[in-house]
Motif scaffolding. Structure first.
Motif, PDB file in Angstrom:
ATOM      1  N   UNK A  93       0.852  -1.317  -0.176  1.00 33.71           N
ATOM      2  CA  UNK A  93       0.076   0.044  -0.024  1.00 33.71           C
ATOM      3  C   UNK A  93       1.175   1.081  -0.057  1.00 33.71           C
ATOM      4  N   UNK A  94       2.045   1.224   0.260  1.00 36.45           N
ATOM      5  CA  UNK A  94       3.166   2.222   0.482  1.00 36.45           C
ATOM      6  C   UNK A  94       4.006   2.337  -1.045  1.00 36.45           C
ATOM      7  N   UNK A  95       3.900   3.513  -1.328  1.00 33.73           N
ATOM      8  CA  UNK A  95       4.970   3.709  -2.513  1.00 33.73           C
ATOM      9  C   UNK A  95       6.311   3.903  -1.827  1.00 33.73           C
ATOM     10  N   UNK A  96       6.415   4.479  -0.774  1.00 33.11           N
ATOM     11  CA  UNK A  96       7.811   4.579   0.024  1.00 33.11           C
ATOM     12  C   UNK A  96       8.517   3.098   0.075  1.00 33.11           C
ATOM     13  N   UNK A  97       7.439   2.290   0.846  1.00 27.43           N
ATOM     14  CA  UNK A  97       8.302   1.211   1.093  1.00 27.43           C
ATOM     15  C   UNK A  97       8.350   0.082  -0.125  1.00 27.43           C
ATOM     16  N   UNK A  98       7.739   0.380  -1.069  1.00 24.43           N
ATOM     17  CA  UNK A  98       7.877  -0.330  -2.359  1.00 24.43           C
ATOM     18  C   UNK A  98       9.331   0.208  -2.863  1.00 24.43           C
ATOM     19  N   UNK A  99       9.547   1.394  -2.895  1.00 27.56           N
ATOM     20  CA  UNK A  99      10.775   1.962  -3.625  1.00 27.56           C
ATOM     21  C   UNK A  99      11.933   1.816  -2.859  1.00 27.56           C
ATOM     22  N   UNK A 100      11.779   1.634  -1.279  1.00 27.08           N
ATOM     23  CA  UNK A 100      12.968   1.213  -0.400  1.00 27.08           C
ATOM     24  C   UNK A 100      13.262  -0.029  -0.746  1.00 27.08           C
ATOM     25  N   UNK A 218      23.557   4.340   7.080  1.00 28.37           N
ATOM     26  CA  UNK A 218      22.806   5.227   8.137  1.00 28.37           C
ATOM     27  C   UNK A 218      21.752   5.910   7.579  1.00 28.37           C
ATOM     28  N   UNK A 219      21.985   6.604   6.300  1.00 36.84           N
ATOM     29  CA  UNK A 219      20.830   7.294   5.717  1.00 36.84           C
ATOM     30  C   UNK A 219      19.622   6.303   5.130  1.00 36.84           C
ATOM     31  N   UNK A 220      19.964   5.279   4.950  1.00 30.92           N
ATOM     32  CA  UNK A 220      18.749   4.272   4.627  1.00 30.92           C
ATOM     33  C   UNK A 220      17.955   3.979   5.642  1.00 30.92           C
ATOM     34  N   UNK A 221      18.683   3.776   6.951  1.00 24.63           N
ATOM     35  CA  UNK A 221      17.848   3.672   8.118  1.00 24.63           C
ATOM     36  C   UNK A 221      17.219   4.964   8.512  1.00 24.63           C
ATOM     37  N   UNK A 222      17.431   5.983   8.060  1.00 23.51           N
ATOM     38  CA  UNK A 222      16.883   7.173   8.377  1.00 23.51           C
ATOM     39  C   UNK A 222      15.482   7.293   7.688  1.00 23.51           C
ATOM     40  N   UNK A 223      15.227   6.535   6.671  1.00 26.45           N
ATOM     41  CA  UNK A 223      14.213   6.747   5.815  1.00 26.45           C
ATOM     42  C   UNK A 223      13.009   6.355   6.591  1.00 26.45           C
ATOM     43  N   UNK A 224      13.158   5.534   7.509  1.00 25.74           N
ATOM     44  CA  UNK A 224      11.697   5.002   8.248  1.00 25.74           C
ATOM     45  C   UNK A 224      11.548   5.712   9.365  1.00 25.74           C
ATOM     46  N   UNK A 225      12.149   6.976   9.592  1.00 27.13           N
ATOM     47  CA  UNK A 225      11.848   7.871  10.501  1.00 27.13           C
ATOM     48  C   UNK A 225      10.230   8.418  10.265  1.00 27.13           C
ATOM     49  N   UNK A 226       9.603   8.667  11.553  1.00 25.05           N
ATOM     50  CA  UNK A 226       8.362   9.415  11.435  1.00 25.05           C
ATOM     51  C   UNK A 226       7.183   8.145  10.720  1.00 25.05           C
ATOM     52  N   UNK A 227       7.600   6.944  10.374  1.00 27.18           N
ATOM     53  CA  UNK A 227       6.477   6.381   9.756  1.00 27.18           C
ATOM     54  C   UNK A 227       5.751   5.539  10.925  1.00 27.18           C
ATOM     55  N   UNK A 228       4.528   4.741  10.573  1.00 19.60           N
ATOM     56  CA  UNK A 228       3.849   4.202  11.480  1.00 19.60           C
ATOM     57  C   UNK A 228       4.466   2.911  12.209  1.00 19.60           C
ATOM     58  N   UNK A 229       4.004   2.450  13.327  1.00 20.03           N
ATOM     59  CA  UNK A 229       4.371   1.337  13.981  1.00 20.03           C
ATOM     60  C   UNK A 229       4.303  -0.119  13.113  1.00 20.03           C
ATOM     61  N   UNK A 230       3.240   0.101  12.221  1.00 20.94           N
ATOM     62  CA  UNK A 230       3.125  -1.058  11.212  1.00 20.94           C
ATOM     63  C   UNK A 230       4.185  -1.291  10.183  1.00 20.94           C
ATOM     64  N   UNK A 231       4.679   0.062   9.697  1.00 19.09           N
ATOM     65  CA  UNK A 231       5.736   0.146   8.821  1.00 19.09           C
ATOM     66  C   UNK A 231       7.085  -0.286   9.442  1.00 19.09           C
ATOM     67  N   UNK A 232       7.301   0.487  10.667  1.00 20.18           N
ATOM     68  CA  UNK A 232       8.569  -0.021  11.089  1.00 20.18           C
ATOM     69  C   UNK A 232       8.726  -1.337  11.949  1.00 20.18           C
TER      70      UNK A 232
END
Length: 317
Positions: A93-100, A218-232
């Motif tokens: 459902x997430x374009x961000x997660x699919x791109x990661x 470290x920058x890739x790990x920062x991509x998950x900042x501010x996302x929902x609990x389900x995402x993280x």
């Protein structure tokens, strides 16, 4: 909300199951507080008429049944299969997660493709050196790359490079470094007409790994900042694990498929040493270069998506 329209991974509650988990937690807390209040009142003495005793007993039974129902519901809702399903759905459902996911998979693809070339070069070296000599040589290479990663991280130089390039620049750094390395190997094949020198190959390959661990990861790990609990907590383990497996498996499938196409179609040419060439380059390098270009395009898109999310998060602060 506006932030949820940017990407679904920002939603704090993304499904009925998540609402049930929150509701179950609230119900459990309310029940515990109610039971605690009842225990405190009973310690002061039973001052209520007999009619209320039966009502209190009924309430106690109802409370116990409610606790059991909530416990069962919460337990069933957090089984491995349901958490796995929620994580997969969150990714789709997430374009961000699919791109990661695509970004990590393409990194794994290029790494595995070059590992085939690495194994061939080490095998050629093994014919002129002992096993102990080869083991010591590769160990020294790994030690050197590990020391380089430590120096970059401990000195803060890796963080300085990441801050100087910014999010988009750092995400694009890895595919650009990989593409540059593949280009150098391609020039070597054209000029020298033989496989690259092992030392040159290892320098290019290990340099990419150093940049990955000291700057890009470290920058890739920062991509998950501010996302929902389900995402993280539910989607991230799937992305981290499955993307690497998917990328590695895809590399092996692509090599096998291209080899069969060249065999049955007669496309390309076979060199004197038994290796194959396509447009004057090894098929492996062509696949790796295509993957690296695709990886660069995905990195630009990923940086754009994350930038929009950061803008929305700042607006909501």
């Amino acid at each position: 909300s506006t932030s949820e329209q940017v990407d679904s991974s920002l939603r704090r509650i993304t499904s009925n199951n998540s609402m049930k988990r929150c509701a179950s937690s609230s119900s459990m807390n309310n029940i515990r507080r109610g039971m605690s209040s009842g225990n405190n009142l009973s310690s002061l003495g039973n001052t209520e008429p007999p009619k209320q005793i039966g009502s209190a007993a009924t309430d106690t039974i109802t409370t116990e049944n409610t606790m059991q129902d909530v416990h069962v519901e919460s337990e069933d809702d957090n089984t491995f299969k349901k958490r796995l399903l929620r994580g997969v759905l969150t990714i789709f459902r997430s374009r961000l997660l699919m791109t990661i996911f695509t970004y990590n998979a393409l990194y794994a693809t290029t790494t595995v493709l070059l590992s085939f070339q690495r194994a061939e070069l080490v095998s050629n070296r093994s014919s002129h050196n002992s096993v102990d000599s080869n083991t010591a040589f590769l160990a020294n290479i790994n030690i050197a790359s590990s020391v380089a990663v430590f120096i970059l991280q401990a000195s803060g130089l890796g963080a300085f490079i990441a801050n100087s390039l910014g999010l988009r620049g750092t995400l694009s750094l890895m595919p650009m470094v990989r593409l540059l390395g593949v280009a150098i190997l391609g020039v070597w094949h054209v000029k020298v007409r033989e496989p690259p020198n092992l030392v040159l190959f290892l320098v290019l390959d290990e340099f990419t790994k150093v940049i990955n661990f000291a700057v890009a990861k470290p920058v890739r790990e920062n991509l998950w900042r501010g996302l929902s609990n389900e995402a993280r907590y539910e989607a991230k383990p799937i992305v981290d694990t499955l993307a690497n497996r998917w990328g590695g498996g895809s590399a092996a499938v692509l090599i096998s498929l291209l080899d069969r196409i060249m065999v049955y179609s007669g496309f390309g040419e076979k060199l004197e040493d038994g290796s194959k060439s396509l447009f004057g380059f090894p098929p492996l390098l062509i696949l790796c270069s295509v993957s690296a270009v695709w990886w660069a395009v995905v990195s630009a898109d990923l940086g754009h998506i994350r930038h929009n999310i950061d803008v929305e998060l700042k607006k909501n602060e």
